[in-house]
Write a protein that holds these residues in place. Structure first.
Motif, PDB file in Angstrom:
ATOM      1  N   ALA A 119      -7.449  -7.565   3.321  1.00 14.29           N
ATOM      2  CA  ALA A 119      -6.588  -6.477   3.794  1.00 14.29           C
ATOM      3  C   ALA A 119      -5.769  -6.960   4.979  1.00 14.29           C
ATOM      4  CB  ALA A 119      -7.438  -5.276   4.198  1.00 14.29           C
ATOM      5  N   THR A 176     -10.538 -10.207  -1.941  1.00 15.54           N
ATOM      6  CA  THR A 176      -9.434  -9.352  -1.534  1.00 15.54           C
ATOM      7  C   THR A 176      -9.395  -9.300  -0.010  1.00 15.54           C
ATOM      8  OG1 THR A 176      -9.517  -7.979  -3.526  1.00 15.54           O
ATOM      9  CG2 THR A 176      -8.449  -7.027  -1.584  1.00 15.54           C
ATOM     10  N   ASP A 229       0.771  -1.233   0.000  1.00 11.98           N
ATOM     11  CA  ASP A 229       0.000   0.000   0.000  1.00 11.98           C
ATOM     12  C   ASP A 229       0.806   1.289   0.000  1.00 11.98           C
ATOM     13  OD1 ASP A 229      -2.495  -1.212  -0.131  1.00 11.98           O
ATOM     14  OD2 ASP A 229      -2.583  -1.513   2.039  1.00 11.98           O
ATOM     15  N   ARG A 231      -2.690  -5.555   0.540  1.00  6.47           N
ATOM     16  CA  ARG A 231      -3.918  -6.226   0.161  1.00  6.47           C
ATOM     17  C   ARG A 231      -3.568  -7.379  -0.772  1.00  6.47           C
ATOM     18  NH1 ARG A 231      -6.190  -1.728  -2.878  1.00  6.47           N
ATOM     19  NH2 ARG A 231      -4.191  -0.718  -2.423  1.00  6.47           N
TER      20      ARG A 231
END
Length: 432
Positions: free
Chosen positions: A204, A202, A147, A195
């Motif tokens: 996280a 998906t 990220d 992720r």
């Protein structure tokens, strides 16, 4: 263990095909950022490995074998990849070596790679924004989004045959699907957040404290619910707080790297003949990593110490679990290059697969193993001894020579029959 240089050159040129190697393209996708000798490469559709210098360009589709500490960066500098090893056996998976193939990235990914085995750390090196890495393994494709700059994720992949699995020769007509080892993967967020997308799902994740771990295996699949951790586990940074044994192996790896940067075949020969167990280990792992089965088998046959033999078997079992079909390749090698009969080769394969919990509670298992101690084939009697000292710790005091004579083996067999009489189970270990 004496070995001619020509044999070493032959093993490097005769290494088998990688299990997950796609077609090669000439497209440069990354660059080596570690010292000379940390990577060796085998271009797709070729058989020879070549040791890479520092700063070498890396093409899509080539198989890379990475020593611990080997690192590379994508061509645009957005993603760094580093190979790590578990010197002190702290990892949840037994990692001996790392192999990967670059390329195959899906649209929108900064880097794509196929992880064949081992551990890689992926780091976002961008000055700002997310970095995306498409990772293929087994029959899976996971898109890992790091990220923010500095975000780092560890990915470990290993295959193993379950204890007690039965070996059988593949059906030549191909009508029956042969059994396969179980592949397992662990993903751990080391820093920042990430992720992971697989199919339509998906998940996280973020570094501890928080949901930091994803696990997958080829039997049960992935677990959509990540595992929460309050702190990073001790295996997260395998180079930290090494034991004396770990430091010795790390030093041997660095010594080997420097030696093979000068001359790869000579380095393998020298480390195989070394009296330092750590140096022997590095050479044996290299033989297994390069699919040099004939030379690995010769090294095991010539082993002069139990420690050398013990670790050589570990390497061979690790090689067997790499992917489907490895067992058939080894069986064919035993019956052709090693001169075993089909019946003898099947015995070797089953001994390498090991025993189930139920079999270790059956007196017949110990009778068979002790009978095999006098087998005319050294590989069969040595594998039997290898199992016995693990199943019956009291037997470690019984002298056994991996390179001993038939008379040596007969003496060991007589001692084992005293310890575990026919029809009986081994004595219970003494209480601490």
């Amino acid at each position: 263990m004496p070995m001619r240089l020509g044999s070493i050159v032959a093993l490097v040129l005769a290494a088998g095909a990688a299990s997950a190697q796609p077609e090669r393209t000439e497209r440069t996708v990354a660059k080596v950022t570690s010292a000379a000798g940390t990577f060796s490469v085998r271009p797709a559709n070729e058989t020879a490995f070549k040791v890479l210098p520092a700063g070498a360009d890396l093409s899509a589709g080539d198989l890379l074998l990475a020593l611990p500490g080997a690192s590379l960066e994508s061509s645009d500098g957005s993603v760094a990849v580093k190979s790590l090893a578990d010197y002190d056996n702290r990892s949840p998976l037994p990692i001996l070596e790392t192999a990967l193939v670059l390329g195959g990235a899906q649209k929108g990914a900064d880097l794509g790679l196929t992880l064949d085995r081992g551990r890689v750390d992926l780091t976002n090196k961008k000055p700002r924004g997310a970095a995306v890495v498409a990772v293929q393994f087994a029959d899976q494709l996971w898109t890992i989004t790091l990220d923010e700059p500095g975000a780092r994720v560890a990915v470990e992949l290993c295959g193993r045959w379950p204890s007690g699995a039965r070996f059988r020769v593949a059906d030549p007509k191909g009508t029956e699907k042969p059994p396969a080892p179980v592949a397992s993967l662990v993903l751990l967020v080391l820093k920042g957040s990430a992720r992971v997308t697989s199919g339509d799902t998906t998940v996280a994740l973020n570094a501890p404290p928080g949901p930091a771990v994803l696990e997958w295996d080829s039997v049960t699949g992935g677990k959509a619910q990540p595992k929460k951790l309050t702190a990073l586990p001790d295996w997260a940074e395998p180079d930290a707080n090494l034991t004396t044994v770990g430091k010795n192996v790390a030093a041997a790896v660095e010594k080997f790297r420097a030696a093979r940067a000068q001359d790869g075949p000579v380095a393998i020969e020298r480390f195989l003949e070394s009296k330092d167990p750590a140096e022997q280990r590095v050479a044996l792992v290299t033989l297994g990593a390069q699919d040099a089965l004939v030379e690995l088998a010769k090294s095991l046959s010539a082993a002069k110490t139990l420690e050398e033999w013990d670790f050589g078997i570990t390497v061979l079992r690790h090689w067997l679990g790499r992917c489907a079909g490895q067992d058939q390749r080894l069986y064919q090698t035993l019956t052709t290059a090693r001169g075993l009969t089909p019946a003898e080769a099947k015995i070797v394969m089953q001994l390498l697969f090991g025993f189930s919990a139920a079999e270790t509670r059956a007196p017949e298992t110990y009778e068979v193993l002790i009978d095999y101690l006098a087998h005319e084939k050294p590989g069969i009697r040595n594998l039997s001894a290898w199992h016995l000292v693990r199943l019956v710790p009291q037997g470690k005091s019984i002298p056994y020579k991996p390179d001993g004579t038939a008379a040596d083996a007969a003496r060991a067999q007589a001692e084992w029959r005293k310890l575990v009489p026919a029809g009986e189970l081994p004595p219970a270990p003494p209480k601490k």
